[in-house]
Design an enzyme around this catalytic site. Structure first.
Site, PDB file in Angstrom:
ATOM      1  N   HIS A 153       3.910  16.698  -1.452  1.00 55.49           N
ATOM      2  CA  HIS A 153       5.004  15.936  -1.041  1.00 55.49           C
ATOM      3  C   HIS A 153       3.759  14.987  -0.547  1.00 55.49           C
ATOM      4  O   HIS A 153       2.623  14.393  -0.748  1.00 55.49           O
ATOM      5  CB  HIS A 153       5.723  16.536   0.397  1.00 55.49           C
ATOM      6  CG  HIS A 153       4.696  15.966   1.639  1.00 55.49           C
ATOM      7  ND1 HIS A 153       4.077  14.731   1.952  1.00 55.49           N
ATOM      8  CD2 HIS A 153       3.810  17.219   2.136  1.00 55.49           C
ATOM      9  CE1 HIS A 153       3.485  15.363   3.854  1.00 55.49           C
ATOM     10  NE2 HIS A 153       3.483  15.572   3.302  1.00 55.49           N
ATOM     11  N   CYS A 154       4.758  12.875  -1.190  1.00 54.94           N
ATOM     12  CA  CYS A 154       4.010  12.292  -0.583  1.00 54.94           C
ATOM     13  C   CYS A 154       4.847  11.455   0.394  1.00 54.94           C
ATOM     14  O   CYS A 154       5.684  11.920   1.100  1.00 54.94           O
ATOM     15  CB  CYS A 154       3.298  11.237  -2.031  1.00 54.94           C
ATOM     16  SG  CYS A 154       4.344  11.427  -2.825  1.00 54.94           S
ATOM     17  N   MET A 155       5.201  10.018  -0.241  1.00 56.43           N
ATOM     18  CA  MET A 155       6.366   9.231   0.866  1.00 56.43           C
ATOM     19  C   MET A 155       7.768   9.929   0.516  1.00 56.43           C
ATOM     20  O   MET A 155       8.551  10.307   0.494  1.00 56.43           O
ATOM     21  CB  MET A 155       5.912   7.715   0.698  1.00 56.43           C
ATOM     22  CG  MET A 155       6.589   6.745   1.655  1.00 56.43           C
ATOM     23  SD  MET A 155       6.257   7.456   3.414  1.00 56.43           S
ATOM     24  CE  MET A 155       7.629   5.949   4.028  1.00 56.43           C
TER      25      MET A 155
END
Length: 215
Positions: A153-155
């Site tokens: 994941h990231c943002m």
């Protein structure tokens, strides 16, 4: 060693070099081609009650390859949901406290059995994400090859995280960059920024040259 690397860089590639533009076109070509509606991983679509519906509202997650999930930062913090999925490895490609980052670390998952890797990458075309390509590929591969599952994941789950998964598919599954993009985008609407696409194109060319040398 340097001589060998230079010779390797001069090897001409059948069909020419992979370019950032080709990868951008691959993204355009798959626009709107995300697979038909799929239930969220870990939820039973046959269950129909308000509490169950509400539980899904803050979840943003797609399985883009067997055992590999891409999602956003809010979902990454939902340890209960990650346990339901059977996640064994969490890769945060946006670790940090600044805007656009997800503030988790090893301590956040200390009460679980999940293995954590955090990388402080900002979603800017000028950022060198390529230096992490083999680190993330090995981390994701450790999960998948041992029968586990990786949540990357990231943002928002569209650029940094997607770039990491694409690098994994290219390095560990010998996929061409365009094929990896097509595969991931049939499962999730990802679009790495232009600088990340350029670095994926460079990786593609290096891997193609390595394969040529082996034959």
């Amino acid at each position: 060693m340097m001589r060998r690397m230079q010779d390797n860089d001069r090897l001409s590639l059948p069909g020419g070099e992979t370019t950032e533009r080709q990868l951008t076109l691959a993204i355009w070509a798959t626009a709107g081609k995300k697979m038909e509606f799929k239930p969220l991983p870990g939820f039973d679509p046959s269950l129909d009650n308000l509490q169950y519906y509400r539980a899904q509202q803050d979840i943003d997650c797609d399985e883009v390859y067997p055992g590999i999930y891409i999602g956003d930062g809010v979902t990454a913090k939902n340890k209960k949901y990650l346990k339901i999925l059977g996640i064994t490895h969490v890769l945060n490609a946006a670790e940090g406290k600044r805007y656009g980052c997800v503030n988790t670390d090893n301590n956040y998952y200390a009460d679980t059995t999940m293995k954590y890797l955090g990388l402080q990458i900002t979603d800017l075309p000028s950022v060198d994400i390529g230096k992490y390509f083999y680190i993330v590929a090995n981390f994701i591969d450790e999960a998948v090859s041992s029968g586990g599952k990786a949540f990357v994941h990231c943002m928002q789950g569209v650029s940094r995280s997607a770039t990491c998964v694409l690098a994994y598919l290219m390095i560990k599954k010998n996929m061409l960059a365009t094929d990896a993009i097509h595969l991931v985008r049939t499962n999730r609407d990802v679009h790495p920024n232009d600088g990340f696409l350029r670095q994926l194109a460079e990786l593609d060319n290096r891997l193609r040259r390595q394969r040529l040398q082996l034959h």
